[in-house]
Design a protein around this motif. Structure first.
Motif, PDB file in Angstrom:
ATOM      1  N   SER C 225     -12.597  -1.152  35.898  1.00 41.79           N
ATOM      2  CA  SER C 225     -11.772  -1.311  36.973  1.00 41.79           C
ATOM      3  C   SER C 225     -11.923  -2.594  37.602  1.00 41.79           C
ATOM      4  CB  SER C 225     -11.379  -0.494  37.923  1.00 41.79           C
ATOM      5  OG  SER C 225     -12.467   0.198  38.683  1.00 41.79           O
TER       6      SER C 225
ATOM      7  N   GLU D 154      -6.259   3.269  30.754  1.00 34.14           N
ATOM      8  CA  GLU D 154      -6.022   2.564  31.858  1.00 34.14           C
ATOM      9  C   GLU D 154      -6.632   1.237  31.908  1.00 34.14           C
ATOM     10  OE1 GLU D 154      -8.289   5.000  35.046  1.00 34.14           O
ATOM     11  OE2 GLU D 154      -9.166   3.128  35.353  1.00 34.14           O
ATOM     12  N   SER D 158      -5.897   0.758  36.569  1.00 38.33           N
ATOM     13  CA  SER D 158      -4.404   1.182  36.728  1.00 38.33           C
ATOM     14  C   SER D 158      -4.095   1.729  35.456  1.00 38.33           C
ATOM     15  CB  SER D 158      -3.564  -0.030  37.075  1.00 38.33           C
ATOM     16  OG  SER D 158      -2.219   0.056  36.606  1.00 38.33           O
ATOM     17  N   ALA D 159      -3.145   2.889  35.597  1.00 33.13           N
ATOM     18  CA  ALA D 159      -2.266   3.208  34.315  1.00 33.13           C
ATOM     19  C   ALA D 159      -1.508   2.693  34.003  1.00 33.13           C
ATOM     20  CB  ALA D 159      -2.371   4.771  34.519  1.00 33.13           C
ATOM     21  N   ASP D 160      -0.946   1.684  34.845  1.00 30.92           N
ATOM     22  CA  ASP D 160       0.262   0.781  34.450  1.00 30.92           C
ATOM     23  C   ASP D 160      -0.166  -0.492  33.697  1.00 30.92           C
ATOM     24  OD1 ASP D 160       2.631  -0.666  34.342  1.00 30.92           O
ATOM     25  OD2 ASP D 160       3.340  -0.250  36.132  1.00 30.92           O
ATOM     26  N   ILE D 161      -0.364  -0.244  32.496  1.00 33.89           N
ATOM     27  CA  ILE D 161      -1.136  -1.258  31.607  1.00 33.89           C
ATOM     28  C   ILE D 161      -0.318  -2.802  31.572  1.00 33.89           C
ATOM     29  CG2 ILE D 161      -2.163  -1.663  29.299  1.00 33.89           C
ATOM     30  CD1 ILE D 161      -2.363   1.365  28.887  1.00 33.89           C
TER      31      ILE D 161
END
Lengths: 331, 331, 331, 331
Positions: C225, D154, D158-161
């Motif tokens: 991250s 991810e 973030s999982a909103d790639i």
């Protein structure tokens, strides 16, 4: 290093006059029955005692310290230990700087910078073959119905073994010999291409045995003076049976199902009563050395069971390696 | 498998009539100078052309595809490729079910379930030794000032090589031979205890070369008929120099600094013009087989440079292994 | 198999309730001083006794059975044996068909066809780490002045270790933990390209320790991250010193001379007093299982010294491998 | 070194801007069908092109140079070659002395004494994973019906790639990510005791992939904060099915037949447009470095197919190793 094999992996350790010698067998499949009495016959063959071998007697009792449970191998490493009972402080110190001709005294000293255990040959002693014979007992079970048989072919250049031994004992000298090994019921297609041919892997193992100076398969060195039409073995059945067996059961490094045959040359025992010349490594002076104590007049007499063990270990490994390829065709 | 070595690791691949043959050398130290011209001499020696060898000529141009940069090895794997130019569809299909005596046709068929590339011996062809010779070129640089030299000692049982070849060519038959290899300037203390003795590792490698059926070190098989007082090499200097060299430069599996000497037996070329008997694997019928085309009358003539390469590869690996032990004593 | 390492080769054997557990170290250079007292400190750390560990006490006395002479390693394999004193026939037979959740009971039964030694986890017991710690004692000497230090970072998700242990003991449940390991004085350029990166070889070894379920280097999972500008460690000196150490001392799989840092996740001890559900393999019935006897509440407390040993063993092997490359440049 | 595996042995070679990259697979069983089109799907997934990956396009056409005949593997080594078409002399020379942060520039220079091919990362380039993906295509066929599937979980935390990639592209910075891999239809009892646990061998392989900094199995690092009663997976059927799968399908290092699950942390791409500080190795001066050209904003996007290949290679090797043990029980 001190390990051999890809799937059936044999590791030896120990010294002639240290705490112990022994062997670890890793990769032995689970379920092989194993009892203390299984070791008896082969250990008796390795033992000294007959004419031409040292009269010194040791118990050589194998202790199975791991990997066997309820009379069967478990799949975990099998460790077999031989504690050295006869380790009282004989004085080898005078030999540290005076290497015995034919022995590893000089080379081990140079390799290990003087830290080697020099007592009785230390890690280079023939006593290390105890572990090999123990591993061979298990390997022989594993490769059944393959059967390995090795025997003395000649000693001191003579096929009259007893007479040759008598002569050598009388002279105070030692003699060499030739061992022939045969393997029956060999499955077709053991061995691996190129670097892991049967001849490659087997000779690797056989040359580990102390005192071996030559290995030949089938017609061996005699093949060099043969013609192709003499040497080629004609196929006479679809199972690979050949009319002759000059190849010793191996084509292209892979077993062809015929009897495997090979011979090994064993040099004369290096320890002899007759005086020899060597050099004192510290002083640089020449010294005359007469090796006292009891030695084998002809170590070749004790080698067959070691060659058998070595061969069985190699064939066990090849057998396990072959099984993985076989499965694919079946599917 | 098709890899050899512990630190200097040689892997071969390819087929006689496939796309290519080649070699990958992993663990070659960085900084070894390498140019295209370095390969010329040894490839010329391996090549056919002289009497007794096949007149077929191939370019055998090595392409270094990785691991070399700015004229030096980089430390990354060195891949050397030989693309097969002569792969037009000769018809080997009729041989699939009729194994040639002495070849790997039968054993490879059984081992690989019929999926093997059977054209010209496929992966079992002597052409695979191209990779070995290429790796040997690099290994020879690495072991300098050690120097390896192999030569034909005799063919067809005769030391008059030319006459023996003439006789064999006239007869349409093939003959075997004996190669002797000597290594000079060998450092003391190469080799490892027990399973990785110099004899073990070297014979492993040497028996990978197609057609080898025997290996002996020093006095070899002759040692079996010697006495200990004859065979033992007395030390005459503190650097390990011995008065004789019956041991071939190796004690206890470890180099003693004297010249290394060993001999290999090469069987007669399996492909001969004379008709031979074999069996049709499908029909079960006996067939007479006359192998057409051009073959080596005496493959032994082309083996010395391969033996040299094999030996240099082994010594390079031992040399790299020895360096790690040495450092400790220095500290 | 049960061996690890290329030049410094560690092989373990034994079972929890069999005759013994132990280790063979092959490839240990000659000349490393070794005495019985050298083992004391690390064995004390591995031992149980403190809160959160099992109160069962075993002597764990290492017997050096080979490879050491006159207080130094000889270059031959070092075998260290721990005879199991407490092998009276506790009855584990009722567990043969009722696999404990989280243990290797089910998988070892399937793998070894019922021949496995099931007593106390047999060959899968944490007791096997005794051999690892013994090998680590030698490895630590070898890699000096490299220094390995591992410590518990948190248990049960809390950095207040004592309080977390107290809570777990009271509940009859077990808890996991995180260990951090740091290596100082690391030479630049240890590790090998591609498959033998430091992360690869070290994680291979670390995941051998029972109960480890995660390994991360440097920033580890947190790196996922981060941005490149955050994560990249800027070089600030020509010796490779970096301003930050998000890489954990490793670039491209090779040490950069900065401190090596990694963390391992230890799962909670599988043996708990609370009743669990499992299945009887023979009857197919669900059974409730409460594991009696004394267990570690938090096995993570005993893991740091094992992680240190494992790390030292890996670094010793890398160090010996690196020495062979170095020599070439010097010439 | 650059080889991996015991029976299914994968060796890679090559450099980013040298002649080629490629792979040799030794030990691949004969009879595996293989056509050029088999490579298409996985190579397309590895390729760049989508948002967040470099727009540079290379053909990446695999040439099978050995080991395949008549559309099937032959049992001989399979060599697959990728010739580098784009090797024109871009000038990397100014980077030789100025190591890029996060790359292997510094460590490879130190390890190989300046002889390394430094162009585009040389042997340490992600381009080497081409060979891995090619080997994976074969391994996936071999392990069928086992099925490996990896996907990005991810990126940049973030999982909103897509959104995370957009943000990173806009900033000129790079981001990391987390990949999850699942293996279905796993046979019970793959993996070997102690050092060759599934976690050990798989993590060894996975950490070979450039940019990986963490690997966790099942609950992984989360397990460290769980209790035993939470983490233990209860058995609910005699085939080993468990109610939960916190262990990730592995007990005692051996597969229990449940889905295998693991996650890997990918660090942010080291090459970024933003200026970074580094040091000139020759002058000792600090330099500011802005890496020009096109890079992947998020290399994690291209990693899943590489993780799949790596996993399939490991499982193929375990599968072949397991077959040898199985045969014994049958007899």
């Amino acid at each position: 290093m001190n390990s051999f094999g890809k799937l059936f992996r044999t590791s030896i350790f120990g010294e002639s006059h240290g705490e112990s010698v022994g062997v670890v067998i890793d990769g032995c499949p689970a379920g092989v029955p194993l009892n203390q009495s299984d070791f008896t016959a082969d250990f008796a063959r390795r033992k000294s005692g007959s004419k031409g071998t040292t009269p010194r007697q040791e118990p050589d009792k194998p202790r199975v310290m791991s990997g066997v449970f309820n009379g069967h191998t478990t799949g975990a490493p099998v460790m077999i230990l031989f504690e050295n009972t006869d380790t009282r402080s004989r004085d080898y110190r005078h030999l540290v700087d005076v290497p015995r001709p034919g022995h590893a005294d000089f080379t081990s000293r140079q390799k290990f910078g003087g830290f080697q255990d020099y007592r009785g040959g230390g890690h280079f002693s023939g006593r290390l073959t105890l572990g090999l014979v123990a591993a061979g007992v298990i390997a022989k079970k594993l490769i059944d119905p393959m059967h390995v048989n090795a025997a003395v072919l000649e000693v001191g250049g003579s096929a009259d073994i007893e007479a040759a031994i008598d002569r050598a004992v009388a002279s105070g000298d030692s003699i060499g010999g030739i061992i022939e090994c045969r393997v029956n019921n060999v499955p077709v297609a053991l061995g691996e291409p190129f670097f892991d041919s049967v001849e490659s892997v087997l000779s690797h193992m056989i040359f580990s045995i102390p005192a071996i100076k030559g290995v030949e398969f089938g017609s061996g060195f005699r093949a060099a003076s043969m013609t192709g039409s003499e040497h080629n073995d004609n196929f006479i059945a679809t199972d690979g049976t050949t009319g002759t067996n000059h190849a010793g059961g191996i084509n292209g490094g892979i077993t062809n199902g015929n009897e495997m045959v090979f011979r090994v040359a064993v040099k004369p025992t290096s320890s002899i009563h007759l005086p020899q010349h060597t050099i004192n490594m510290k002083s640089g002076d020449m010294e005359s050395l007469a090796i006292e104590g009891r030695h084998d007049t002809c170590i070749a007499l004790r080698v067959p069971v070691v060659v058998e063990a070595a061969t069985a270990i190699v064939m066990a490994d090849f057998m396990l390696r072959a099984q993985q390829a076989g499965r694919i065709f079946e599917n």
